[in-house]
Scaffold this motif. Structure first.
Motif, short mmCIF file in Angstrom:
data_model
loop_
_atom_site.label_atom_id
_atom_site.label_comp_id
_atom_site.label_asym_id
_atom_site.label_seq_id
_atom_site.Cartn_x
_atom_site.Cartn_y
_atom_site.Cartn_z
N LEU A 1 19.35 -37.32 6.28
CA LEU A 1 20.74 -37.18 5.84
C LEU A 1 21.54 -38.45 6.12
CD1 LEU A 1 21.55 -33.58 7.15
CD2 LEU A 1 20.88 -34.26 4.83
N ASP A 2 22.43 -38.80 5.21
CA ASP A 2 23.28 -39.97 5.38
C ASP A 2 24.14 -39.85 6.63
OD1 ASP A 2 24.55 -42.46 4.46
OD2 ASP A 2 26.31 -41.17 4.16
N ILE A 3 24.68 -38.66 6.90
CA ILE A 3 25.53 -38.47 8.07
C ILE A 3 24.74 -38.70 9.35
CG2 ILE A 3 25.18 -35.96 8.14
CD1 ILE A 3 28.43 -37.77 9.09
N PHE A 4 23.47 -38.37 9.35
CA PHE A 4 22.62 -38.62 10.52
C PHE A 4 22.61 -40.10 10.86
CE2 PHE A 4 18.74 -39.60 12.75
CZ PHE A 4 18.60 -38.56 13.66
N HIS A 5 22.45 -40.95 9.84
CA HIS A 5 22.39 -42.39 10.07
C HIS A 5 23.75 -42.96 10.49
CE1 HIS A 5 18.24 -42.68 8.86
NE2 HIS A 5 18.53 -41.85 7.86
N ARG A 6 24.82 -42.41 9.92
CA ARG A 6 26.16 -42.86 10.33
C ARG A 6 26.43 -42.52 11.79
NH1 ARG A 6 30.26 -40.43 6.55
NH2 ARG A 6 28.59 -39.02 6.00
N VAL A 7 26.06 -41.30 12.19
CA VAL A 7 26.25 -40.90 13.58
C VAL A 7 25.36 -41.73 14.49
CG1 VAL A 7 26.00 -38.99 15.23
CG2 VAL A 7 27.00 -38.56 12.99
N GLN A 8 24.14 -41.97 14.08
CA GLN A 8 23.21 -42.76 14.88
C GLN A 8 23.75 -44.18 15.10
OE1 GLN A 8 19.30 -43.46 13.11
NE2 GLN A 8 18.40 -42.98 15.10
N ASP A 9 24.27 -44.78 14.06
CA ASP A 9 24.82 -46.14 14.18
C ASP A 9 26.02 -46.16 15.12
OD1 ASP A 9 22.90 -47.05 12.41
OD2 ASP A 9 24.26 -47.13 10.69
N GLU A 10 26.91 -45.19 14.98
CA GLU A 10 28.10 -45.13 15.84
C GLU A 10 27.72 -44.82 17.28
OE1 GLU A 10 32.16 -45.27 16.99
OE2 GLU A 10 30.94 -46.20 15.42
N GLN A 11 26.78 -43.92 17.48
CA GLN A 11 26.34 -43.59 18.84
C GLN A 11 25.72 -44.82 19.50
OE1 GLN A 11 22.81 -43.18 19.89
NE2 GLN A 11 23.46 -42.68 21.96
N GLN A 12 24.93 -45.57 18.78
CA GLN A 12 24.33 -46.79 19.33
C GLN A 12 25.39 -47.84 19.65
OE1 GLN A 12 21.07 -47.77 20.24
NE2 GLN A 12 21.00 -45.54 20.28
N ARG A 13 26.39 -47.96 18.79
CA ARG A 13 27.47 -48.91 19.05
C ARG A 13 28.21 -48.54 20.33
NH1 ARG A 13 32.63 -49.62 18.76
NH2 ARG A 13 33.11 -47.52 18.03
N LEU A 14 28.54 -47.26 20.47
CA LEU A 14 29.24 -46.80 21.67
C LEU A 14 28.38 -46.97 22.92
CD1 LEU A 14 30.88 -43.55 20.27
CD2 LEU A 14 32.06 -45.67 20.91
N TYR A 15 27.10 -46.64 22.79
CA TYR A 15 26.18 -46.75 23.93
C TYR A 15 26.07 -48.20 24.40
CZ TYR A 15 21.87 -46.77 26.64
OH TYR A 15 20.96 -46.96 27.64
N LYS A 16 25.91 -49.11 23.46
CA LYS A 16 25.81 -50.53 23.83
C LYS A 16 27.09 -51.03 24.49
CE LYS A 16 22.14 -52.66 21.29
NZ LYS A 16 21.72 -53.78 20.49
N GLY A 17 28.23 -50.56 24.01
CA GLY A 17 29.49 -50.94 24.61
C GLY A 17 29.60 -50.46 26.05
N MET A 18 29.23 -49.21 26.28
CA MET A 18 29.27 -48.65 27.64
C MET A 18 28.26 -49.36 28.53
SD MET A 18 29.87 -44.53 26.89
CE MET A 18 28.18 -44.22 27.17
N LEU A 19 27.07 -49.61 28.01
CA LEU A 19 26.04 -50.29 28.78
C LEU A 19 26.48 -51.70 29.14
CD1 LEU A 19 23.21 -50.24 30.01
CD2 LEU A 19 22.33 -50.97 27.77
N SER A 20 27.10 -52.38 28.20
CA SER A 20 27.57 -53.74 28.45
C SER A 20 28.61 -53.77 29.58
CB SER A 20 28.17 -54.32 27.16
OG SER A 20 28.62 -55.63 27.38
N GLU A 21 29.52 -52.80 29.57
CA GLU A 21 30.53 -52.71 30.64
C GLU A 21 29.88 -52.48 31.99
OE1 GLU A 21 33.42 -49.71 29.69
OE2 GLU A 21 33.93 -50.66 27.77
N ARG A 22 28.92 -51.57 32.04
CA ARG A 22 28.24 -51.27 33.30
C ARG A 22 27.43 -52.47 33.79
NH1 ARG A 22 26.96 -45.80 30.82
NH2 ARG A 22 28.68 -44.51 31.54
N LEU A 23 26.77 -53.14 32.86
CA LEU A 23 26.00 -54.32 33.25
C LEU A 23 26.92 -55.42 33.76
CD1 LEU A 23 23.31 -54.51 30.43
CD2 LEU A 23 22.94 -53.97 32.85
N GLN A 24 28.09 -55.56 33.15
CA GLN A 24 29.06 -56.55 33.61
C GLN A 24 29.47 -56.27 35.05
OE1 GLN A 24 30.08 -59.23 31.54
NE2 GLN A 24 30.80 -60.01 33.48
#
Length: 111
Positions: free
Chosen positions: A54-77
């Protein structure tokens, strides 16, 4: 949703259509929340019921990954600052490995 779970071993076109509707709705709602954990749970449900196409699956996956990387980057900092302040070379190496594994290349310690 309960009917879909009861028909777990049955493979019917109508069941697949119902799975897609339920998963699509759950994924859309998760995207609207903006919450990474909610999106992750909805993606897990989507995978369980075969909604990866489903297209919505890929949109959610992309947004979830973007948010995850942002949170991970803050924690790593934060970990990088703590390791640098205490001259913890193992901590610095661990931060480097995680950042490299997740393709996060914008960490720096400001003195």
């Amino acid at each position: 949703e309960a009917a879909i779970l009861r028909a777990n071993e049955v493979e019917l076109p109508a069941k697949q259509a119902a799975n897609e509707i339920v998963c699509g709705k759950r994924l859309s709602e998760a995207l609207e929340t903006g919450d990474e954990a909610v999106m992750r749970a909805a993606l897990r449900t989507g995978r369980t019921f075969g909604a990866e196409h489903l297209d919505i699956f890929h949109r959610v996956q992309d947004e979830q990954q973007r948010l995850y990387k942002g949170m991970l980057s803050e924690r790593l900092q934060e970990q990088l600052k703590a390791a640098a302040a205490t001259h913890d070379f193992q901590g610095l190496a661990a931060v480097f490995q995680v950042a490299r594994r997740h393709a996060i290349g914008t960490l720096a310690v400001r003195t």
